[in-house]
Design a protein around this motif. Structure first.
Motif, PDB file in Angstrom:
ATOM      1  N   ASP A 164       0.752  -0.909   0.215  1.00 15.65           N
ATOM      2  CA  ASP A 164       0.002   0.032  -0.029  1.00 15.65           C
ATOM      3  C   ASP A 164       0.667   1.162   0.228  1.00 15.65           C
ATOM      4  OD1 ASP A 164      -2.279   1.432   0.067  1.00 15.65           O
ATOM      5  OD2 ASP A 164      -2.920   1.001   2.630  1.00 15.65           O
ATOM      6  N   ALA A 165       2.016   0.981   0.449  1.00 14.63           N
ATOM      7  CA  ALA A 165       2.889   2.574   0.498  1.00 14.63           C
ATOM      8  C   ALA A 165       3.819   2.288  -0.182  1.00 14.63           C
ATOM      9  CB  ALA A 165       4.146   2.435   1.709  1.00 14.63           C
ATOM     10  N   VAL A 166       3.741   1.776  -1.184  1.00 17.71           N
ATOM     11  CA  VAL A 166       4.005   1.556  -2.841  1.00 17.71           C
ATOM     12  C   VAL A 166       3.654   1.853  -2.794  1.00 17.71           C
ATOM     13  CG1 VAL A 166       5.189   0.771  -5.144  1.00 17.71           C
ATOM     14  CG2 VAL A 166       5.848  -0.423  -2.359  1.00 17.71           C
ATOM     15  N   GLY A 167       2.384   2.306  -3.019  1.00 16.09           N
ATOM     16  CA  GLY A 167       1.148   2.369  -4.478  1.00 16.09           C
ATOM     17  C   GLY A 167       0.886   3.779  -3.946  1.00 16.09           C
ATOM     18  N   ARG A 168       1.032   4.586  -2.483  1.00 14.76           N
ATOM     19  CA  ARG A 168       0.574   5.280  -2.733  1.00 14.76           C
ATOM     20  C   ARG A 168       1.847   6.775  -2.767  1.00 14.76           C
ATOM     21  NH1 ARG A 168      -3.858   5.641   2.029  1.00 14.76           N
ATOM     22  NH2 ARG A 168      -4.498   3.562   2.528  1.00 14.76           N
ATOM     23  N   ALA A 169       2.870   6.484  -2.325  1.00 12.65           N
ATOM     24  CA  ALA A 169       3.947   7.191  -3.046  1.00 12.65           C
ATOM     25  C   ALA A 169       4.472   7.280  -3.938  1.00 12.65           C
ATOM     26  CB  ALA A 169       4.750   6.424  -1.714  1.00 12.65           C
ATOM     27  N   LEU A 170       5.010   6.294  -4.647  1.00 15.83           N
ATOM     28  CA  LEU A 170       5.564   6.281  -5.834  1.00 15.83           C
ATOM     29  C   LEU A 170       4.135   5.991  -6.706  1.00 15.83           C
ATOM     30  CD1 LEU A 170       7.602   3.888  -5.268  1.00 15.83           C
ATOM     31  CD2 LEU A 170       8.035   6.046  -5.017  1.00 15.83           C
ATOM     32  N   PHE A 171       3.181   6.053  -6.939  1.00 12.42           N
ATOM     33  CA  PHE A 171       1.899   5.856  -7.728  1.00 12.42           C
ATOM     34  C   PHE A 171       1.051   6.886  -7.852  1.00 12.42           C
ATOM     35  CE2 PHE A 171       3.431   1.178  -7.981  1.00 12.42           C
ATOM     36  CZ  PHE A 171       4.448   1.322  -8.525  1.00 12.42           C
ATOM     37  N   SER A 172       0.702   7.259  -6.427  1.00 10.71           N
ATOM     38  CA  SER A 172      -0.116   8.427  -6.511  1.00 10.71           C
ATOM     39  C   SER A 172      -1.601   7.479  -6.231  1.00 10.71           C
ATOM     40  CB  SER A 172      -0.837   9.834  -6.834  1.00 10.71           C
ATOM     41  OG  SER A 172       0.274  10.200  -6.580  1.00 10.71           O
ATOM     42  N   ALA A 173      -1.322   5.251  -5.876  1.00  8.45           N
ATOM     43  CA  ALA A 173      -2.703   5.813  -5.973  1.00  8.45           C
ATOM     44  C   ALA A 173      -2.941   4.201  -5.156  1.00  8.45           C
ATOM     45  CB  ALA A 173      -2.488   4.578  -7.539  1.00  8.45           C
ATOM     46  N   ASP A 174      -3.744   4.390  -4.099  1.00  9.84           N
ATOM     47  CA  ASP A 174      -4.271   3.340  -3.236  1.00  9.84           C
ATOM     48  C   ASP A 174      -4.354   2.225  -3.771  1.00  9.84           C
ATOM     49  OD1 ASP A 174      -5.141   1.842  -0.870  1.00  9.84           O
ATOM     50  OD2 ASP A 174      -6.976   3.470  -0.281  1.00  9.84           O
ATOM     51  N   LEU A 175      -3.390   1.230  -3.641  1.00  6.36           N
ATOM     52  CA  LEU A 175      -3.649   0.147  -4.315  1.00  6.36           C
ATOM     53  C   LEU A 175      -4.165  -0.431  -3.461  1.00  6.36           C
ATOM     54  CD1 LEU A 175      -0.152  -0.599  -5.318  1.00  6.36           C
ATOM     55  CD2 LEU A 175      -2.275   0.007  -7.133  1.00  6.36           C
ATOM     56  N   THR A 176      -4.727  -0.786  -2.425  1.00  3.44           N
ATOM     57  CA  THR A 176      -6.016  -1.501  -1.215  1.00  3.44           C
ATOM     58  C   THR A 176      -6.745  -2.412  -2.278  1.00  3.44           C
ATOM     59  OG1 THR A 176      -5.654  -0.175   0.068  1.00  3.44           O
ATOM     60  CG2 THR A 176      -7.287  -1.548   0.438  1.00  3.44           C
ATOM     61  N   GLY A 177      -7.554  -2.089  -3.196  1.00  5.59           N
ATOM     62  CA  GLY A 177      -8.214  -2.908  -3.974  1.00  5.59           C
ATOM     63  C   GLY A 177      -7.790  -3.736  -4.450  1.00  5.59           C
ATOM     64  N   HIS A 178      -6.517  -3.569  -5.295  1.00  5.01           N
ATOM     65  CA  HIS A 178      -5.527  -4.823  -6.119  1.00  5.01           C
ATOM     66  C   HIS A 178      -4.922  -5.460  -5.333  1.00  5.01           C
ATOM     67  CE1 HIS A 178      -7.431  -2.468  -9.822  1.00  5.01           C
ATOM     68  NE2 HIS A 178      -6.405  -1.158  -9.181  1.00  5.01           N
ATOM     69  N   ALA A 179      -5.012  -5.174  -4.526  1.00  9.86           N
ATOM     70  CA  ALA A 179      -3.685  -6.081  -3.359  1.00  9.86           C
ATOM     71  C   ALA A 179      -3.394  -6.964  -3.273  1.00  9.86           C
ATOM     72  CB  ALA A 179      -4.108  -5.447  -1.808  1.00  9.86           C
ATOM     73  N   GLN A 180      -4.864  -7.509  -2.939  1.00 11.97           N
ATOM     74  CA  GLN A 180      -4.261  -9.147  -2.940  1.00 11.97           C
ATOM     75  C   GLN A 180      -4.474 -10.143  -4.409  1.00 11.97           C
ATOM     76  OE1 GLN A 180      -4.575 -10.984  -0.512  1.00 11.97           O
ATOM     77  NE2 GLN A 180      -3.795 -12.566  -1.181  1.00 11.97           N
ATOM     78  N   GLN A 181      -4.464  -9.113  -5.308  1.00 12.60           N
ATOM     79  CA  GLN A 181      -3.729  -9.902  -7.178  1.00 12.60           C
ATOM     80  C   GLN A 181      -2.677  -9.030  -6.542  1.00 12.60           C
ATOM     81  OE1 GLN A 181      -6.672  -7.931 -10.141  1.00 12.60           O
ATOM     82  NE2 GLN A 181      -8.151  -7.403  -8.220  1.00 12.60           N
ATOM     83  N   LEU A 182      -2.151  -8.151  -6.698  1.00 11.97           N
ATOM     84  CA  LEU A 182      -0.361  -7.672  -6.434  1.00 11.97           C
ATOM     85  C   LEU A 182       0.086  -8.855  -5.648  1.00 11.97           C
ATOM     86  CD1 LEU A 182      -0.336  -3.845  -7.344  1.00 11.97           C
ATOM     87  CD2 LEU A 182       0.591  -5.893  -8.380  1.00 11.97           C
TER      88      LEU A 182
END
Length: 464
Positions: A164-182
């Motif tokens: 989640d930190a990588v998604g928010r910090a580097l892509f300005s995206a909350d990756l929670t929705g994709h978390a399990q897939q990723l």
């Protein structure tokens, strides 16, 4: 031809460096694959600072002396590239991203990505990293009230924080929705990279082997997720003439003119490297603090003593003990347990001439356990790092030289932020019947079977 037969038939180039024979390697093959960390420790103890492995053609050397390590990674770095089995296997998942690329273009890609890791940018994303930590901790520790505790797999918890930190910090995206897939895709990718990297008889990429089939499926899953991120950002277009797509990593990559394939490679690299390594490092740090409650209490007091929540840069001068804890944990459990390089031309290591094509294998796991650099090397002693010059000649959890990990400051800053969010509200302890999990050498060093620790809630409120 069996693996053992092939190992025994190898005719290595003799350069006068001691090491196991082909027969030794054939007999140890299964144990090497199961536990390479112990194998590296054993051959170092038996043969010394340079160990020759029996491979056909140019020599393959395990290099343990800090001066020779620095020569390969820093002093003579131009003569040693990443055209090795290790990074070739990684590139089959990440493509030619910064971590695996052996191409001359890597330096241009690094310059493109560098602003995303600048100190000002890291300070600006501190809120995002805190939010990622709070979201994962709230989900993983739901229901705990002050005075109550629960055994939690902190390895799973830190993986979610890291992603989640990588998604928010580097892509300005909350990756929670994709978390399990990723998480599923990157876990599969890590397993496949390790399997390919340890293969004595590599299978052709086109062959329909089980590993190749799984690898293609994993790449498709990663491709689909990253393609969606790129498409969503491109769909917004530019805000105006000459405006950038954004100042995060994704925006910088798109604005640089890289192709979509190149952008994809860098994104996958950052997702895998950015959350795998930090998650592993945090997991071992929490284990060590659970085993050493005095060190934990000292860190808690230091963190709680700051007037505001910890930022990504506070570890540099405001948190000396917490930073020492992080450094000592990275010494004992460096996520990147092996680094490899291939010589472009002839060179010399410790007075031994080595030919073009020589493979140098460097293990931070082994170098960090040298008793001549680190007295009582297996003991957890953060105070070692309160002396700024202590052991620095043999400390390389993020590599050395021009290929030093671009995310080093991000990783350490994230660890400090997560420790603040967790330790100021929870105590970490070892559960009844505790036994340390065995370190498992994958892309990073992870605990086999997870890391169950007892987390007890200390107070309900959290600093905003």
């Amino acid at each position: 031809m069996t693996v053992a037969t092939r190992l025994q038939s190898m005719q290595p180039t003799d350069i006068g460096v001691p090491g196991p024979t082909p027969g030794d390697m054939a007999r140890a093959f299964r144990s090497v694959r199961r536990d390479p960390l112990t194998f590296l420790e054993q051959v170092t103890a038996h043969y010394g600072d340079r160990v020759s492995f029996p491979v056909p053609g140019a020599p393959a050397l395990l290099v343990n002396d800090p001066d020779e390590v620095r020569h390969v990674l820093q002093v003579s770095a131009r003569n040693w590239n990443k055209k090795t089995v290790q990074y070739g296997a990684l590139a089959r998942v990440t493509g030619q991203g910064l971590l695996a690329s052996a191409e001359p273009s890597w330096i241009e890609h690094r310059r493109t990505a560098a602003p995303a890791f600048h100190h000002q940018r890291l300070e600006a994303v501190s809120d995002e990293v805190r939010a990622a930590a709070d979201t994962a901790l709230a989900a993983g520790l739901a229901g705990l009230v002050p005075g109550t505790g629960r055994v939690v797999d902190v390895a799973a918890l830190t993986h979610r924080v890291g992603l989640d930190a990588v998604g928010r910090a580097l892509f300005s995206a909350d990756l929670t929705g994709h978390a399990q897939q990723l998480l599923d895709a990157t876990s599969d990718a890590a397993e496949l990279v390790v399997r390919l990297g340890r293969s004595v008889m590599p299978t052709a990429r086109w062959a329909p082997s089980p590993t190749n089939v799984r690898l293609r499926l994993t790449r498709r899953r990663l491709d689909a997720i990253t393609a969606q991120l790129v498409a969503e950002r491109r769909s917004h277009g530019r805000a105006g003439s000459g405006a950038a797509y954004g100042d995060d990593l994704l925006g910088l990559l798109l604005d640089s003119g890289l192709t979509d394939v190149e952008v994809r490679d860098e994104l996958v690299t950052m997702v895998i490297a950015g959350h795998e390594t930090v998650a592993a490092a945090l997991t071992w740090t929490l284990m060590l603090l659970a085993e050493h409650p005095d060190a934990q209490e000292r860190a808690r007091a230091e963190l709680a003593g700051l007037p505001a929540p910890v930022s990504m840069l506070d570890h540099r001068d405001r948190l000396p003990w917490t930073r020492a804890v992080i450094d000592e944990a990275l010494r004992l459990y460096p996520p990147a347990w092996a680094i490899s390089r291939r010589s472009i031309g002839p060179d010399s290591l410790g007075g031994t001439d080595v030919p073009e094509g020589t493979l140098a294998i460097i293990s931070p796991w082994v170098v960090h356990r040298r008793a001549d650099l680190w007295p009582d090397p297996l003991a957890f002693r953060p105070e070692r790092f309160l002396d700024p010059g202590a052991g620095r000649s043999g400390y390389l959890p993020f590599g050395l030289g021009p290929r030093l990990c671009i995310g080093r400051e991000f990783a350490i800053g994230e660890m400090a932020v997560v420790l603040d969010r967790l330790l100021t509200t929870h105590r970490v302890a070892v559960p009844d019947g505790w036994r340390r999990p065995r370190p498992q050498a994958q892309v990073a060093v992870h605990p086999e079977g997870g890391m169950p620790l007892l987390l007890t809630r200390l107070r309900a409120e959290r600093r905003d």
